[in-house]
Design a protein around this motif. Structure first.
Motif, PDB file in Angstrom:
ATOM      1  N   ALA A 138       0.833  -1.206   0.000  1.00 36.08           N
ATOM      2  CA  ALA A 138       0.000   0.000   0.000  1.00 36.08           C
ATOM      3  C   ALA A 138       0.867   1.255   0.000  1.00 36.08           C
ATOM      4  CB  ALA A 138      -0.937  -0.014   1.204  1.00 36.08           C
ATOM      5  N   VAL A 139       1.927   1.266   0.814  1.00 31.71           N
ATOM      6  CA  VAL A 139       2.844   2.407   0.831  1.00 31.71           C
ATOM      7  C   VAL A 139       3.471   2.590  -0.548  1.00 31.71           C
ATOM      8  CG1 VAL A 139       5.102   3.156   1.716  1.00 31.71           C
ATOM      9  CG2 VAL A 139       3.344   2.368   3.298  1.00 31.71           C
ATOM     10  N   THR A 140       3.885   1.495  -1.164  1.00 29.86           N
ATOM     11  CA  THR A 140       4.503   1.562  -2.492  1.00 29.86           C
ATOM     12  C   THR A 140       3.515   2.084  -3.528  1.00 29.86           C
ATOM     13  OG1 THR A 140       5.899  -0.319  -1.903  1.00 29.86           O
ATOM     14  CG2 THR A 140       5.720   0.213  -4.235  1.00 29.86           C
ATOM     15  N   ALA A 141       2.308   1.556  -3.524  1.00 24.91           N
ATOM     16  CA  ALA A 141       1.319   1.948  -4.525  1.00 24.91           C
ATOM     17  C   ALA A 141       0.877   3.400  -4.349  1.00 24.91           C
ATOM     18  CB  ALA A 141       0.111   1.017  -4.454  1.00 24.91           C
ATOM     19  N   VAL A 142       0.561   3.789  -3.123  1.00 21.47           N
ATOM     20  CA  VAL A 142       0.073   5.154  -2.884  1.00 21.47           C
ATOM     21  C   VAL A 142       1.182   6.170  -3.146  1.00 21.47           C
ATOM     22  CG1 VAL A 142      -0.799   6.732  -1.116  1.00 21.47           C
ATOM     23  CG2 VAL A 142      -1.766   4.440  -1.321  1.00 21.47           C
ATOM     24  N   SER A 143       2.396   5.871  -2.732  1.00 20.07           N
ATOM     25  CA  SER A 143       3.489   6.820  -2.959  1.00 20.07           C
ATOM     26  C   SER A 143       3.789   6.995  -4.440  1.00 20.07           C
ATOM     27  CB  SER A 143       4.754   6.383  -2.211  1.00 20.07           C
ATOM     28  OG  SER A 143       5.249   5.161  -2.730  1.00 20.07           O
ATOM     29  N   SER A 144       3.482   5.984  -5.253  1.00 22.48           N
ATOM     30  CA  SER A 144       3.753   6.099  -6.694  1.00 22.48           C
ATOM     31  C   SER A 144       2.908   7.186  -7.346  1.00 22.48           C
ATOM     32  CB  SER A 144       3.519   4.767  -7.396  1.00 22.48           C
ATOM     33  OG  SER A 144       2.143   4.509  -7.542  1.00 22.48           O
ATOM     34  N   PHE A 145       1.760   7.490  -6.786  1.00 25.31           N
ATOM     35  CA  PHE A 145       0.909   8.532  -7.364  1.00 25.31           C
ATOM     36  C   PHE A 145       1.511   9.928  -7.207  1.00 25.31           C
ATOM     37  CE2 PHE A 145      -2.303   5.173  -6.514  1.00 25.31           C
ATOM     38  CZ  PHE A 145      -2.612   4.916  -7.844  1.00 25.31           C
ATOM     39  N   PHE A 146       2.501  10.062  -6.347  1.00 26.87           N
ATOM     40  CA  PHE A 146       3.181  11.338  -6.156  1.00 26.87           C
ATOM     41  C   PHE A 146       4.482  11.408  -6.954  1.00 26.87           C
ATOM     42  CE2 PHE A 146       0.564  10.589  -2.431  1.00 26.87           C
ATOM     43  CZ  PHE A 146      -0.154  11.772  -2.373  1.00 26.87           C
ATOM     44  N   ILE A 147       4.749  10.368  -7.730  1.00 29.02           N
ATOM     45  CA  ILE A 147       5.974  10.314  -8.536  1.00 29.02           C
ATOM     46  C   ILE A 147       5.579  10.329 -10.010  1.00 29.02           C
ATOM     47  CG2 ILE A 147       8.031   8.981  -9.094  1.00 29.02           C
ATOM     48  CD1 ILE A 147       7.717   7.613  -6.317  1.00 29.02           C
TER      49      ILE A 147
END
Length: 181
Positions: free
Chosen positions: A102-111
């Motif tokens: 979840a951390v990986t997926a959600v943080s990807s939206f800010f990259i």
């Protein structure tokens, strides 16, 4: 069919590869083609293995969080796929894996950056992961272990292996950490 023919068929003829094997093979071929195209357009610079963590240290907090989540999810995922299923340890590691994914997926939206300031196809895998994680947990709670296993394995392959493979394209940060160009 004679015993000899059955034995010959069982040991000599290759089995038809499964969907997962086919998907991984297609991803590896696509990665090779895209990498070749990128390197060819750059004039075929020499590629040497070396580790230089400077790009990672200079990266933003979101990228560091994303990489940490992905590495954690990958390590735990390998343990979960190889380990005993259904135990208390599996459940605890599973929830930790879900949190890391979840951390990986959600943080990807800010990259962004692969498509300028727009989302890329990799963000589609992230959206699929955000939706699929709670669904994978729900089917496990309903005791549908076969579907849980399939969903989580697919998420590991698609969300970590395939998306992770494409983070190693020439010119991207992970490429520059591991390969000199």
């Amino acid at each position: 069919m004679t015993d000899l023919a059955q034995t010959f068929r069982r040991f000599v003829l290759p089995r038809r590869p499964g969907r997962m094997t086919t998907l991984l093979l297609i991803a590896a071929i696509a990665y090779g083609v895209v990498s070749w195209m990128i390197l060819n357009s750059a004039g075929n610079p020499p590629v040497r293995f070396r580790i230089d963590v400077t790009p990672f240290l200079q990266a933003s907090f979101v990228i560091k969080l994303h990489v940490l989540g992905a590495v954690t999810a990958f390590a735990i995922g390998v343990v979960l796929l190889r380990g005993v299923k259904g135990s208390g340890l599996h459940r605890k590691l599973g929830y930790t894996w879900v949190a890391a994914m979840a951390v990986t997926a959600v943080s990807s939206f800010f990259i962004t950056g692969l498509n300028g300031a727009n989302f890329s196809f990799i963000h589609g895998l992230s959206a699929w992961t955000v939706i699929g994680l709670p669904m994978g947990i729900a089917v496990a709670r309903r005791k549908n272990i076969r579907k849980h296993s399939k969903d989580m394995t697919n998420m590991f392959v698609g969300g970590l292996l395939i998306a992770g493979l494409f983070t190693f394209l020439p010119g991207r940060m992970l490429w520059s950490i591991f390969f000199a160009v």
